[in-house]
Scaffold this motif. Structure first.
Motif, mmCIF file in Angstrom:
data_model
loop_
_atom_site.group_PDB
_atom_site.id
_atom_site.type_symbol
_atom_site.label_atom_id
_atom_site.label_comp_id
_atom_site.label_asym_id
_atom_site.label_seq_id
_atom_site.Cartn_x
_atom_site.Cartn_y
_atom_site.Cartn_z
ATOM 1 N N THR A 75 50.808 25.539 39.540
ATOM 2 C CA THR A 75 52.277 25.632 39.535
ATOM 3 C C THR A 75 52.933 24.426 40.224
ATOM 4 O O THR A 75 53.584 24.572 41.261
ATOM 5 C CB THR A 75 52.785 26.960 40.172
ATOM 6 N N PRO A 76 52.753 23.247 39.634
ATOM 7 C CA PRO A 76 53.305 22.036 40.260
ATOM 8 C C PRO A 76 54.831 22.117 40.430
ATOM 9 O O PRO A 76 55.387 21.418 41.283
ATOM 10 C CB PRO A 76 52.905 20.920 39.290
ATOM 11 N N GLU A 77 55.489 22.991 39.641
ATOM 12 C CA GLU A 77 56.938 23.105 39.769
ATOM 13 C C GLU A 77 57.375 23.485 41.183
ATOM 14 O O GLU A 77 58.483 23.204 41.592
ATOM 15 C CB GLU A 77 57.537 24.076 38.732
ATOM 16 N N ARG A 78 56.457 24.148 41.938
ATOM 17 C CA ARG A 78 56.820 24.598 43.290
ATOM 18 C C ARG A 78 56.990 23.445 44.289
ATOM 19 O O ARG A 78 57.764 23.550 45.226
ATOM 20 C CB ARG A 78 55.758 25.565 43.833
ATOM 21 N N SER A 79 56.230 22.367 44.112
ATOM 22 C CA SER A 79 56.322 21.298 45.122
ATOM 23 C C SER A 79 56.630 19.924 44.519
ATOM 24 O O SER A 79 56.647 18.924 45.245
ATOM 25 C CB SER A 79 55.026 21.223 45.936
ATOM 26 N N VAL A 93 51.386 15.273 35.881
ATOM 27 C CA VAL A 93 51.013 16.685 36.021
ATOM 28 C C VAL A 93 49.881 16.993 35.038
ATOM 29 O O VAL A 93 49.799 16.390 33.965
ATOM 30 C CB VAL A 93 52.213 17.640 35.755
ATOM 31 N N GLN A 94 49.054 17.921 35.424
ATOM 32 C CA GLN A 94 47.960 18.321 34.531
ATOM 33 C C GLN A 94 48.497 19.283 33.473
ATOM 34 O O GLN A 94 49.153 20.271 33.798
ATOM 35 C CB GLN A 94 46.858 19.016 35.336
ATOM 36 N N TYR A 95 48.190 18.999 32.232
ATOM 37 C CA TYR A 95 48.580 19.858 31.117
ATOM 38 C C TYR A 95 48.164 21.311 31.369
ATOM 39 O O TYR A 95 48.901 22.244 31.075
ATOM 40 C CB TYR A 95 47.914 19.314 29.842
ATOM 41 N N GLU A 96 46.976 21.492 31.967
ATOM 42 C CA GLU A 96 46.413 22.839 32.142
ATOM 43 C C GLU A 96 47.012 23.588 33.328
ATOM 44 O O GLU A 96 46.714 24.758 33.539
ATOM 45 C CB GLU A 96 44.888 22.741 32.357
ATOM 46 N N SER A 97 47.849 22.916 34.125
ATOM 47 C CA SER A 97 48.305 23.529 35.385
ATOM 48 C C SER A 97 49.664 24.218 35.277
ATOM 49 O O SER A 97 50.114 24.822 36.244
ATOM 50 C CB SER A 97 48.388 22.454 36.480
ATOM 51 N N THR A 98 50.313 24.095 34.116
ATOM 52 C CA THR A 98 51.664 24.637 34.002
ATOM 53 C C THR A 98 51.935 25.099 32.570
ATOM 54 O O THR A 98 51.379 24.534 31.621
ATOM 55 C CB THR A 98 52.719 23.583 34.413
ATOM 56 N N ARG A 103 59.131 20.354 30.419
ATOM 57 C CA ARG A 103 60.228 20.490 31.388
ATOM 58 C C ARG A 103 59.944 19.676 32.652
ATOM 59 O O ARG A 103 60.806 18.985 33.181
ATOM 60 C CB ARG A 103 60.412 21.957 31.758
ATOM 61 N N LEU A 104 58.705 19.746 33.123
ATOM 62 C CA LEU A 104 58.357 19.006 34.345
ATOM 63 C C LEU A 104 58.453 17.504 34.122
ATOM 64 O O LEU A 104 58.922 16.756 34.979
ATOM 65 C CB LEU A 104 56.953 19.379 34.832
ATOM 66 N N MET A 105 58.033 17.053 32.942
ATOM 67 C CA MET A 105 58.137 15.613 32.666
ATOM 68 C C MET A 105 59.603 15.181 32.617
ATOM 69 O O MET A 105 59.955 14.078 33.036
ATOM 70 C CB MET A 105 57.388 15.266 31.382
ATOM 71 N N GLY A 106 60.462 16.077 32.137
ATOM 72 C CA GLY A 106 61.901 15.791 32.142
ATOM 73 C C GLY A 106 62.415 15.634 33.569
ATOM 74 O O GLY A 106 63.183 14.701 33.867
ATOM 75 N N LEU A 114 58.206 7.405 36.249
ATOM 76 C CA LEU A 114 57.601 7.568 34.930
ATOM 77 C C LEU A 114 56.897 8.919 34.908
ATOM 78 O O LEU A 114 56.368 9.378 35.927
ATOM 79 C CB LEU A 114 56.590 6.457 34.658
ATOM 80 N N SER A 115 56.888 9.551 33.732
ATOM 81 C CA SER A 115 56.277 10.879 33.633
ATOM 82 C C SER A 115 54.890 10.766 33.013
ATOM 83 O O SER A 115 54.701 10.170 31.953
ATOM 84 C CB SER A 115 57.157 11.799 32.783
#
Ligand code: DX5
Ligand code: ZN
Length: 227
Positions: A75-79, A93-98, A103-106, A114-115
């Motif tokens: 859940t990388p969105e948390r931090s 971010v890892q594709y498998e982690s979210t 949305r996170l890349m945005g 860079l994303s």
């Protein structure tokens, strides 16, 4: 001099001494070392735990080399915000982690970085094709993430080629390919020839001796292979 292709090298600091890195980093030559790769591991997404944004902030204040942040966390969105506020060059971010990689890349792009989107060896490379419009970089893992010093998985090479073909065919020339895991002087030429633009090196960058010299030798190995 037959090929213009130049790859950036991003040493992964977990393969060195984290407790003395603050002093060591002052000797890293920005003319040789293009990026510094930060492996953020949480003990959940991967079975290893490294460091977080506090350590990274301290290190960033001691060097002008841009930071390349690889989040191997659940859940990388948390931090994510804690890393974005440090203004690194790229956050991956890892594709498998979210469930929400686009949305996170945005959010990463909105913050001015860079994303990046990382793909593990067991994930079909085609899985990321539909969300390439949100990515500035795709990180093809050439080991299962978690530790430095693991052997390169040869199946990464056709995966890089396939991704490169897709990017060229669809006109995504701006999207960089990064490759991470088990890269050394013997295989780096093949990895770059397959389509990699940015090479992460842990063990090969820090093993016996100077990181400046090791990275220069990795670059020389690429030139030699492509010439
Ligand atoms: C693996 C990490 C890599 C690793 C690279 O989980 O993401 O960045 O530190 O180290 P080497 O090059 O030794 O495989
Ligand atoms: Zn990494």
């Amino acid at each position: 001099m037959t090929d213009e292709k130049k790859a950036l090298i991003s040493p992964s600091i977990i393969a060195s001494s984290l407790s003395t890195m603050g002093e060591m980093v002052k000797d890293f030559d920005p003319a040789v070392i293009d990026l510094l790769h930060m492996d953020i591991m949480d003990g959940l997404f991967v079975p290893n735990l490294t460091f977080g944004p506090g350590y990274m902030a301290d290190l960033m204040s001691r060097t002008s080399i841009p930071f390349d942040v690889h989040l191997m966390i659940e859940t990388p969105e948390r931090s994510l915000d804690r890393y974005l506020e440090l203004k690194p060059w790229v956050v991956t971010v890892q594709y498998e982690s979210t469930r929400f990689p686009a949305r996170l890349m945005g959010l990463i792009r909105e913050a001015g970085a860079l994303s990046g989107l990382a793909v593990n060896p067991a994930t079909p490379i085609e899985s990321v094709y539909d969300i390439i419009p949100y990515a500035d970089m795709v990180l093809v893992m050439s080991v299962d993430p978690g530790f430095y010093g693991q052997p390169f998985m040869p199946a990464a090479l056709p995966r890089i080629e396939k991704l490169k073909d897709f990017l060229v065919r669809e006109g995504y020339n701006r999207v960089k390919i990064q490759v991470d895991g088990g890269i050394n002087r013997e295989n780096i030429g093949r990895v770059v020839k397959a389509g990699a633009d940015i090479i992460v090196a842990g063990n090969a960058a820090f093993k016996d001796g100077s990181v400046n010299r090791n990275v220069a030798e990795l670059k020389a190995a690429i030139r030699e292979f492509l010439s």
